[in-house]
Write an enzyme that holds these catalytic residues in place. Structure first.
Site, PDB file in Angstrom:
ATOM      1  N   ASP A  58      44.161  55.345  23.673  1.00  0.00           N
ATOM      2  CA  ASP A  58      44.034  55.110  25.005  1.00  0.00           C
ATOM      3  C   ASP A  58      43.325  53.911  25.450  1.00  0.00           C
ATOM      4  O   ASP A  58      42.252  54.337  25.502  1.00  0.00           O
ATOM      5  CB  ASP A  58      43.808  56.380  25.917  1.00  0.00           C
ATOM      6  CG  ASP A  58      44.013  56.505  27.281  1.00  0.00           C
ATOM      7  OD1 ASP A  58      44.669  55.497  27.679  1.00  0.00           O
ATOM      8  OD2 ASP A  58      43.473  57.056  28.050  1.00  0.00           O
ATOM      9  N   ASP A  79      47.672  48.686  29.901  1.00  0.00           N
ATOM     10  CA  ASP A  79      47.360  50.385  29.400  1.00  0.00           C
ATOM     11  C   ASP A  79      48.303  50.863  28.024  1.00  0.00           C
ATOM     12  O   ASP A  79      49.434  50.603  28.209  1.00  0.00           O
ATOM     13  CB  ASP A  79      47.241  51.193  30.397  1.00  0.00           C
ATOM     14  CG  ASP A  79      46.708  52.545  30.096  1.00  0.00           C
ATOM     15  OD1 ASP A  79      46.232  52.575  28.927  1.00  0.00           O
ATOM     16  OD2 ASP A  79      47.149  53.477  30.764  1.00  0.00           O
TER      17      ASP A  79
END
Ligand code: NAG
Ligand code: NAG
Ligand code: NAG
Length: 430
Positions: free
Chosen positions: A110, A310
């Site tokens: 992440d 992201d």
């Protein structure tokens, strides 16, 4: 519905963005510039936001680490070239081992958050996972972080346990999933694809006793690739020099892992690069989107740092009115009336199949980097046996470049020189 349809970004900052959005609300004009076909103009609501969240220090603050320990890692990291990254229903998992002796687990990769954490025994509340939560009592290198230490103070969301004086952390993500537990240090081990394993001692992580929300059963917790104090990138900075890159394979090829590389960005023939802004998240400057010869222009494109990149969000989020014009234009270019509704009710442009359709060339024009998306791998997603949908979604919050649009590119981050680079690749190749 994919588990991570909602972006899993720490929610405090999401709300901060939203607050700024509301303040910056001004009406404006949306333009579609067409070269060969007739253009059109519609009114829109211009939602500009400042990426400079008041909650965030825009400087890259380096976590003052246990230098000696990482000095050893520095020597060892040369042996660590790359590790595997496994697609898992819209998220990507990597192997990370905790403790001595090391216990293997998979965790979400992440870039949208900092804290690395895993489920820990005893659980007051752990979500169901394939393996057992990590048991600190069976590791000889586990240490609790105490209050009033630099490590405890380096993470914004901590508090002090009254009697033990252990440093307690909590993190809530944008989809309301959360983790709470003890901040601790431990030896982590990453397994290289070719060069064997590399261990990093005294790595600060979250030992989560209370974890909830939608997390993949296959894994336990996540690995934070943000640039905050406690992120893996920051803690390992003396070894990896602020550089990492990933190559995410298509989620349809779950058996073939992509790659993560620490210590290297991306270089060579075919690389395009764009400035990286370290604001609240990693953000880039998107200047236009084009569909064949049609270039969509939108007011936010005149501001910098307008889209988050992201790895933990699946689809690309675009401002609603831009999204509507985008869908309209793609649909017009495909020129088929055989559309079907999306059974999951997420996407607005779906076809029973792409067979026989001419998919237009779609490019996202970042400052200095024209990213020609690969059709249909970066542009369409199957949502059922009989629906394939344009994999973009509207938002009235923050804009995000999701991982579907990054599939089959090497995406390299260089935090020192503040650039992100892209290079097309077959990420499932050995
Ligand atoms: C980073 O850590 C330092 C202390 O080590 C702290 O003062 C600072 O507030 C931290 N930054 C953030 C954004 O949490
Ligand atoms: C590397 O770590 C894995 C566990 O992640 C282990 O199975 C393997 O034996 C280790 N290899 C070496 C050479 O230590
Ligand atoms: C989807 O296809 C699979 C096999 O390809 C089949 O078993 C399944 O029943 C199909 N589902 C639907 C909803 O048609």
């Amino acid at each position: 519905m994919p588990s991570n349809f909602f972006p899993r970004l720490p929610s405090l900052l999401s709300n901060a963005f939203l607050a700024i959005l509301l303040i910056a609300y001004t009406p404006s004009i949306f333009l579609v510039e067409a070269k060969n076909v007739g253009g059109f103009t519609v009114d829109l609501i211009h939602r500009e936001y400042s990426p400079k969240s008041p909650f965030h220090n825009p400087q890259l603050t380096r976590f003052e680490r246990q230098k000696n320990a990482f000095q050893r890692s520095l020597v060892r990291v040369n042996h660590f070239a790359s590790t595997n990254v496994f697609p898992n229903g819209g998220e990507y998992l990597m192997k990370i081992s905790y403790g001595t002796p090391p216990v293997d687990t998979l965790a979400i990769l992440d870039t949208g958050s900092d804290l690395t954490w895993t489920q820990c025994q005893y659980c007051t509340n752990c979500y169901k996972e394939r393996s057992r939560p990590f048991d600190p009592r069976s590791s000889s290198t586990f240490k609790f972080v105490l209050c009033d230490t630099k490590t405890c103070n380096s993470f914004p969301k901590t508090k002090c346990a009254p009697i033990t004086k252990f440093c307690l952390y909590s993190e809530v993500y944008g989809d309301q999933s959360y983790t709470r537990g003890d901040l601790a240090t431990e030896t982590i081990t990453l397994s290289g694809t070719k060069q064997g394993n590399t261990s990093f001692p005294n790595f600060a992580f979250g030992c989560g006793h209370d974890n909830g929300g939608i997390f993949p059963f296959e894994g336990s917790g996540l690995v934070g690739f943000g640039f905050g104090n406690l992120s893996l990138v920051t803690q390992l900075s003396s070894s990896i020099g602020g550089k990492f890159s990933y190559c995410l394979g298509p989620s349809t090829e779950a058996s073939k892992p992509g790659k993560l590389n620490l210590g290297n960005s991306v270089s060579g023939v075919g690389v395009v690069s764009t400035p990286l802004f370290l604001g609240s998240y990693y953000t880039l400057t998107l200047q236009a989107i084009s569909i064949d010869n049609i270039r969509l222009i939108y007011p936010i494109f005149s501001s910098t740092n307008n889209i988050i990149i992201d790895s933990g969000t699946t689809y690309t989020f675009l401002p609603t009115r831009l999204y509507e014009a985008f869908v309209f234009t793609v649909k017009q270019k495909i020129n088929s009336d055989k559309t079907v509704p999306d059974p999951q009710n997420i996407f607005s442009l779906c076809y029973p199949s792409l067979d026989g359709l001419r998919i237009p060339s779609i490019a996202m024009h970042f400052k200095g980097a024209h990213l020609k998306l690969l059709n249909p791998i970066n542009t369409f997603v199957s949502t059922s046996n009989s629906s394939v949908c344009l994999a973009f979604v509207p938002t009235d919050d923050v804009n995000i470049l999701g991982n579907v649009q990054q599939t089959n590119f090497w995406v390299g981050y260089d935090l020192t020189n503040k650039i992100v680079s892209f290079k097309p690749a077959d990420c499932t190749a050995a």
